[in-house]
Each structure stands twice: as C-alpha cells, then as structure tokens.
Design a protein around this motif. Sequence first.
Motif, PDB file in Angstrom:
ATOM      1  N   THR A   1       0.931  -1.249  -0.026  1.00 23.99           N
ATOM      2  CA  THR A   1       0.079  -0.023   0.113  1.00 23.99           C
ATOM      3  C   THR A   1       0.937   1.307  -0.068  1.00 23.99           C
ATOM      4  O   THR A   1       2.220   1.180   0.143  1.00 23.99           O
ATOM      5  CB  THR A   1      -0.743   0.044   1.212  1.00 23.99           C
ATOM      6  OG1 THR A   1       0.035  -0.195   2.295  1.00 23.99           O
ATOM      7  CG2 THR A   1      -1.755  -1.116   1.402  1.00 23.99           C
ATOM      8  N   ILE A   2       0.409   2.256  -0.351  1.00 21.86           N
ATOM      9  CA  ILE A   2       1.160   3.642  -0.448  1.00 21.86           C
ATOM     10  C   ILE A   2       0.567   4.432   0.909  1.00 21.86           C
ATOM     11  O   ILE A   2      -0.487   4.814   1.022  1.00 21.86           O
ATOM     12  CB  ILE A   2       0.631   4.488  -1.627  1.00 21.86           C
ATOM     13  CG1 ILE A   2       1.060   3.545  -2.921  1.00 21.86           C
ATOM     14  CG2 ILE A   2       1.348   5.695  -1.602  1.00 21.86           C
ATOM     15  CD1 ILE A   2       2.629   3.327  -2.838  1.00 21.86           C
ATOM     16  N   ARG A   3       1.682   4.936   1.656  1.00 14.43           N
ATOM     17  CA  ARG A   3       1.125   5.721   2.855  1.00 14.43           C
ATOM     18  C   ARG A   3       0.966   7.285   2.361  1.00 14.43           C
ATOM     19  O   ARG A   3       1.409   7.650   1.318  1.00 14.43           O
ATOM     20  CB  ARG A   3       2.583   5.779   3.609  1.00 14.43           C
ATOM     21  CG  ARG A   3       3.673   6.805   3.165  1.00 14.43           C
ATOM     22  CD  ARG A   3       5.063   6.591   3.843  1.00 14.43           C
ATOM     23  NE  ARG A   3       5.084   5.087   4.150  1.00 14.43           N
ATOM     24  CZ  ARG A   3       5.788   4.551   5.098  1.00 14.43           C
ATOM     25  NH1 ARG A   3       5.941   5.097   6.369  1.00 14.43           N
ATOM     26  NH2 ARG A   3       5.936   3.254   4.957  1.00 14.43           N
ATOM     27  N   SER A   4       0.174   7.876   3.106  1.00 14.79           N
ATOM     28  CA  SER A   4      -0.272   9.190   2.888  1.00 14.79           C
ATOM     29  C   SER A   4       0.955  10.101   3.116  1.00 14.79           C
ATOM     30  O   SER A   4       1.486  10.140   4.425  1.00 14.79           O
ATOM     31  CB  SER A   4      -1.443   9.565   3.774  1.00 14.79           C
ATOM     32  OG  SER A   4      -1.871  10.868   3.673  1.00 14.79           O
ATOM     33  N   SER A   5       1.268  11.020   2.493  1.00 20.39           N
ATOM     34  CA  SER A   5       2.636  11.793   2.686  1.00 20.39           C
ATOM     35  C   SER A   5       2.520  12.812   1.688  1.00 20.39           C
ATOM     36  O   SER A   5       3.262  12.973   0.566  1.00 20.39           O
ATOM     37  CB  SER A   5       3.733  10.871   2.379  1.00 20.39           C
ATOM     38  OG  SER A   5       4.963  11.636   2.744  1.00 20.39           O
TER      39      SER A   5
END
Length: 273
Positions: free
Chosen positions: A212-216
């Motif tokens: 998954t892709i982290r929120s950043s």
Amino acid sequence: VHHVIAVAAGKGGVLKTTLACHLAVAATARHCRVLLIDIDPQGNTALDLGYRGDGGRSLASALVGDDAPEPIVDVRPGLDVVAGGRELDAAIVSLTRNARDDSALARAIGRLGRSDDLIVIDCPARELVLRRAALTAAGFVVVPSASDLASCHGLADLAATITEVRGAGNPDLDVLAVVAGPIPANATEIRGRVLADLGRFIRDPSLVSPATIRSSQRTAQACRARGLTSEEVATVDPSPAARRLADDWRRVTADLLDRHAHATGVDDGAGGR
Ligand SMILES: Nc1ncnc2c1ncn2[C@@H]1O[C@H](COP(=O)(O)OP(=O)(O)OP(=O)(O)O)[C@@H](O)[C@H]1O
Ligand SMILES: [Mg+2]
C-alpha cells in the motif's frame, strides 16, 4: 494486448497518475522498452516525470485520424512517453460523436510500429470515452482506490465499464490488482481494514495488493514539483520521509510487475529484482 496495462479508477485524485509514472519507471529495470501513454487532458505525467510534452497534440490526432502518435523519447533511460494534455479535448468531441468506436487507441498503438515490452496507460477520471478507448487497448487494468463509500461507488462504476468493454470486443481484459492508498502512516489497523474492505467489495481479496501507499502529501507534492519519482527524490535528496514513500512505491510496483509476469507466463522468478 497482454503487454498493455491501463491504470484506471472510478474516481479522481486517487493516485492514478502517480502510480502510472512509478510503474512505468520501475518497469525499465525489468524490461528493455517501456512506453507510457498519457490519455488524460490534464496531462499530469509531464509534471510527475518532468518532461515537456506536446499538450496531447500527436495523441489527439492519432485518435481521430491515421497518424501514429509521436512519443517523447528517453524521458528516462528505456522509457518513452506519449504525452497527454488539453489537445485531447478535440478528440473527446470527435470520439463521442462516433460512439461505439472504442478501438481508436488500440489502432493508434498499432500504428506506432514499435515492439515495446510494456505499455502503461494513465487514464482520465472523468472523460469516459477516453477511458473506454484505453481499456479496449489494454490486457490488464490496475485500479488505485481508497475504501470509503465514494471510492467503492467509483469501483462499481469502473467494474461496469470493464464488463462493457469485455463484451464489446476485448474479452480478455483482466483486473491485475487494486492498490490501496493513500493510507495514514503507522496506522496498521486502518490499513488492515482498508485492505479487507476492498477485498470484500470486489469479492476477491487476492486482487488487492498487500503493498500500500502511505499518505505523505508533502513528500508527494515535492516529487511532483521537481518532476521526479519518489525513488529519484530519495536518491538525490535523502530524507526519511522520501525514503519511506519510495519504499512503498518500490513494493507496490514490484507486486504489480510480478503479477503481470505471472499472468502473462513470463515469470522470471526475480520477485522484484
Ligand atoms: N502518497 C501520497 N499521499 C498523499 N497525497 C499524495 C500521495 N501521492 C500523491 N498525492 C497527491 O494526490 C493528488 C492526486 O494524485 P494523482 O494526480 O496521482 O491522482 P489521479 O488519480 O491521477 O488524479 P486525477 O483524477 O486528477 O487524474 C496529487 O496532488 C498528489 O500530489
Ligand atoms: Mg491523473
């Protein structure tokens, strides 16, 4: 069409373009020739990869006529790009008038006369004729998505289009994976719930990528502002935040390329070489 992967979603702003760009660049490590086609009037791949495009002019003229699109060569080593942009608005008008002709992009790709190992297509969120053209040209679709109600409505909408496209002449179109994000960092419980919700919603948990892709947002905006991928930013300007985002994208793109290799039977066993 097995070497063509469309990145599509039923909703705007869910990392389609960011994913398409990261996937295309990551693919150059495994494949000799990669082509990214930006079929979005926003033309945002030019921002993410920092190249100067033609505003979609050559793609627009290929979609409505007999020209071959003219890729911008060597945007990265091994990666050429057919740019998108506002010039595609004219093609939308023309394609909408010739309803039921969904194969315009497939024909344009044929006229390229190239032997790309992988073609990645960045789809628009709203322009449905362009999305249909992209899905008709593709063997696989990758779907970035959040798991909120609006995103799930978007997924249902996209699923309906996929069913239509299958029935209208591209029976082999397959969903390669659903990718979740952006997800708050260090929120293991939220992450687990998002993955489970998505799996339940699409009725096939195996299609949901465990990566998954982290929120950043700040790091992502810095990447776009510089026209670099997260990996490139992490290399030239190492910060823990850039490194972590780059690691997320490395895992996601490796999972997608592994799934694609497996699905097309060219499994090199590299597992994210
Ligand atoms: N990891 C991240 N965390 C938070 N925001 C991000 C992240 N990655 C990208 N963004 C931001 O999310 C926004 C949408 O990203 P992107 O353009 O890839 O989505 P999209 O689905 O292609 O949008 P559109 O529907 O407009 O084409 C951008 O402003 C981008 O900077
Ligand atoms: Mg986009």
